[in-house]
Design a protein around this motif. Structure first.
Motif, mmCIF file in Angstrom:
data_model
loop_
_atom_site.group_PDB
_atom_site.id
_atom_site.type_symbol
_atom_site.label_atom_id
_atom_site.label_comp_id
_atom_site.label_asym_id
_atom_site.label_seq_id
_atom_site.Cartn_x
_atom_site.Cartn_y
_atom_site.Cartn_z
ATOM 1 N N PRO A 261 56.283 18.853 -89.426
ATOM 2 C CA PRO A 261 55.421 17.800 -88.874
ATOM 3 C C PRO A 261 55.821 16.402 -89.328
ATOM 4 N N MET A 262 56.233 16.255 -90.581
ATOM 5 C CA MET A 262 56.636 14.943 -91.077
ATOM 6 C C MET A 262 57.910 14.468 -90.391
ATOM 7 N N GLN A 263 58.879 15.370 -90.196
ATOM 8 C CA GLN A 263 60.107 15.004 -89.505
ATOM 9 C C GLN A 263 59.831 14.615 -88.050
ATOM 10 N N MET A 264 58.963 15.376 -87.400
ATOM 11 C CA MET A 264 58.649 15.077 -86.009
ATOM 12 C C MET A 264 57.985 13.705 -85.892
ATOM 13 N N LYS A 265 57.043 13.412 -86.763
ATOM 14 C CA LYS A 265 56.392 12.103 -86.726
ATOM 15 C C LYS A 265 57.417 10.996 -86.952
ATOM 16 N N MET A 266 58.322 11.215 -87.907
ATOM 17 C CA MET A 266 59.381 10.237 -88.158
ATOM 18 C C MET A 266 60.206 10.004 -86.901
ATOM 19 N N PHE A 267 60.571 11.076 -86.215
ATOM 20 C CA PHE A 267 61.402 10.943 -85.020
ATOM 21 C C PHE A 267 60.660 10.221 -83.903
ATOM 22 N N PRO A 283 59.205 27.356 -78.955
ATOM 23 C CA PRO A 283 58.221 27.671 -79.999
ATOM 24 C C PRO A 283 58.327 29.084 -80.541
ATOM 25 N N SER A 284 58.973 29.984 -79.820
ATOM 26 C CA SER A 284 59.084 31.371 -80.280
ATOM 27 C C SER A 284 60.284 31.600 -81.187
ATOM 28 N N GLN A 285 61.112 30.584 -81.410
ATOM 29 C CA GLN A 285 62.332 30.754 -82.203
ATOM 30 C C GLN A 285 62.361 29.787 -83.381
ATOM 31 N N VAL A 286 61.320 29.796 -84.191
ATOM 32 C CA VAL A 286 61.236 28.887 -85.341
ATOM 33 C C VAL A 286 62.012 29.475 -86.519
ATOM 34 N N ASP A 287 62.929 28.686 -87.084
ATOM 35 C CA ASP A 287 63.751 29.131 -88.213
ATOM 36 C C ASP A 287 63.294 28.541 -89.540
ATOM 37 N N LEU A 288 62.145 27.887 -89.545
ATOM 38 C CA LEU A 288 61.612 27.313 -90.782
ATOM 39 C C LEU A 288 61.057 28.411 -91.688
ATOM 40 N N PRO A 289 60.907 28.139 -92.977
ATOM 41 C CA PRO A 289 60.257 29.117 -93.868
ATOM 42 C C PRO A 289 58.873 29.494 -93.338
ATOM 43 N N ALA A 290 58.454 30.706 -93.593
ATOM 44 C CA ALA A 290 57.209 31.230 -93.022
ATOM 45 C C ALA A 290 56.000 30.359 -93.332
ATOM 46 N N SER A 291 56.016 29.684 -94.448
ATOM 47 C CA SER A 291 54.859 28.880 -94.857
ATOM 48 C C SER A 291 54.881 27.462 -94.280
ATOM 49 N N THR A 292 55.937 27.121 -93.528
ATOM 50 C CA THR A 292 56.092 25.757 -93.004
ATOM 51 C C THR A 292 55.703 25.698 -91.541
ATOM 52 N N GLN A 293 54.819 24.791 -91.189
ATOM 53 C CA GLN A 293 54.396 24.636 -89.801
ATOM 54 C C GLN A 293 55.474 23.923 -88.985
ATOM 55 N N SER A 294 55.638 24.336 -87.741
ATOM 56 C CA SER A 294 56.603 23.700 -86.857
ATOM 57 C C SER A 294 56.095 22.334 -86.413
ATOM 58 N N GLY A 295 56.943 21.330 -86.540
ATOM 59 C CA GLY A 295 56.584 19.995 -86.099
ATOM 60 C C GLY A 295 56.396 19.905 -84.599
ATOM 61 N N LEU A 296 57.085 20.775 -83.852
ATOM 62 C CA LEU A 296 56.940 20.774 -82.396
ATOM 63 C C LEU A 296 55.541 21.236 -81.999
ATOM 64 N N ALA A 297 55.107 22.355 -82.568
ATOM 65 C CA ALA A 297 53.769 22.860 -82.258
ATOM 66 C C ALA A 297 52.703 21.863 -82.681
ATOM 67 N N ASP A 298 52.906 21.245 -83.824
ATOM 68 C CA ASP A 298 51.948 20.266 -84.319
ATOM 69 C C ASP A 298 51.866 19.055 -83.390
ATOM 70 N N ALA A 299 53.016 18.577 -82.916
ATOM 71 C CA ALA A 299 53.042 17.407 -82.037
ATOM 72 C C ALA A 299 52.402 17.710 -80.695
ATOM 73 N N VAL A 300 52.703 18.881 -80.130
ATOM 74 C CA VAL A 300 52.122 19.248 -78.839
ATOM 75 C C VAL A 300 50.600 19.333 -78.952
ATOM 76 N N ARG A 301 50.129 19.920 -80.041
ATOM 77 C CA ARG A 301 48.676 20.040 -80.240
ATOM 78 C C ARG A 301 48.012 18.677 -80.324
ATOM 79 N N LYS A 302 48.672 17.727 -80.992
ATOM 80 C CA LYS A 302 48.065 16.413 -81.210
ATOM 81 C C LYS A 302 48.251 15.453 -80.031
ATOM 82 N N LEU A 303 49.350 15.625 -79.282
ATOM 83 C CA LEU A 303 49.712 14.623 -78.287
ATOM 84 C C LEU A 303 49.489 15.051 -76.842
ATOM 85 N N GLU A 304 49.257 16.351 -76.605
ATOM 86 C CA GLU A 304 49.082 16.808 -75.225
ATOM 87 C C GLU A 304 47.900 16.074 -74.591
#
Length: 343
Positions: A261-267, A283-304
């Motif tokens: 989420p922080m990287q996405m906001k920065m971008f 969204p189905s192919q996230v390679d982040l650690p299991a405990s890390t939220q995807s910035g894409l999902a977070d941005a879509v939720r906030k900006l849609e």
């Protein structure tokens, strides 16, 4: 400079207009460097503004394009060459003055028709003309032509990044933007990037290869290299975007599901004047650690739903690669749904 081949790939057969090829031969090879300009910027300007294709080998130059625009490009080249022969210099202003005598509308014929005029929906690039291959691609291409920020979500093979790169190349060619910036998060490298062998380009290239592949599908290889050398095309990891304001640019973030989420906001906050951003991810192919939220999902939720931001979702059934790829994606999705239900 004059010995280096500028371009030797023929234009795509996808162009439906008849072209001619004009040949020029120069007696004084020493003048070709100033004639072409630094990083061949004078030739690039001619190609962009007149919609022609220019190739140079030795002291010979070939100009390919529609008859009228090819003739005008030849006249500009001869005018500039004569100036150099007479002991003058060729500056950027001289090129612009010569181009001012040419019909600039020729370079803008390669437009994306939104369908409002009744013509076919398509994107024309140097090497091919691209038409939509699925219903969602139709809507996506319309957003690419008209909106400044687009989120494109869906599995690999649906054309998210490919169409975005095509639109970016088209807008660079027609003068809609001054540069293209392509980026991906290099998740696999993490903070270890600095310890990989080679210079910075060699370190990050493996993570950016899909973007290079798309570029080379739209433009001759020589043009890609020339425009990268001149800074008109930049391919860089997401981390390189920090602290910048991106203006007069078409910016594409690929594999966006692997941002935090922080990287996405920065971008997203790099957005500048006369900028267009396309954020692509699965969204189905996230390679982040299991405990890390995807910035894409977070941005879509906030900006849609926010005015000025378009959201396009591709269905797995719209994969336009080999049919087998679509069946593989669907099989994995069904298995994942079954596993989640069992849990």
């Amino acid at each position: 400079m004059g010995k280096k081949p500028i371009r030797h790939h023929p234009p795509s057969a996808g162009h439906d207009t008849e072209t001619i090829t004009l040949q020029l031969e120069f007696d004084e090879g020493r003048l070709l460097g100033p004639l072409f300009g630094q990083f061949d910027q004078n030739l690039i300007a001619l190609e962009n503004r007149l919609g022609v294709y220019i190739a140079a080998r030795g002291n010979r130059l070939s100009i390919e394009g529609e008859a009228e625009s090819a003739e005008r490009a030849r006249n500009v080249v001869i005018t500039l060459y004569n100036r150099l022969q007479q002991g003058g210099e060729v500056t950027v202003e001289d090129v612009e003055n010569a181009l001012a005598l040419a019909d600039k509308t020729l370079a803008r014929r390669e437009t994306v028709d939104s369908g409002e005029s009744g013509g076919p929906l398509q994107i024309r690039t140097r090497r091919k003309t691209i038409q939509p291959r699925s219903p969602t691609q139709v809507r996506y291409m319309q957003h690419l032509a008209h909106d400044d920020m687009i989120f494109a979500l869906g599995p690999a093979g649906t054309g998210k990044t490919y169409l975005a790169v095509a639109q970016a190349v088209h807008e660079l060619m027609s003068g809609g933007v001054d540069r293209i910036i392509l980026s991906r998060p290099a998740v696999e490298a993490g903070e270890r990037l600095g310890f990989l062998p080679g210079d910075m380009k060699e370190k990050v290239d493996p993570y950016l290869r899909p973007l290079y592949d798309a570029l080379h599908d739209m433009m001759p290889a020589e043009q890609v290299e020339r425009r990268m050398a001149s800074g008109e095309i930049e391919v860089a990891p997401l981390a390189f975007m920090r602290g910048r304001t991106l203006s007069d640019a078409f910016v594409i973030l690929d594999e966006a599901q692997n941002t935090t989420p922080m990287q996405m906001k920065m971008f997203l906050t790099r957005f500048g004047t006369r900028c267009k951003m396309v954020i692509c991810g699965d969204p189905s192919q996230v390679d982040l650690p299991a405990s890390t939220q995807s910035g894409l999902a977070d941005a879509v939720r906030k900006l849609e739903g926010i005015e000025g931001i378009a959201l396009v979702r591709f269905d797995p059934k719209e994969v336009v690669r080999h049919p087998l790829v679509g069946r593989i994606v669907e099989a994995y999705d069904q298995s994942d749904r079954a596993d989640h239900a069992a849990d």
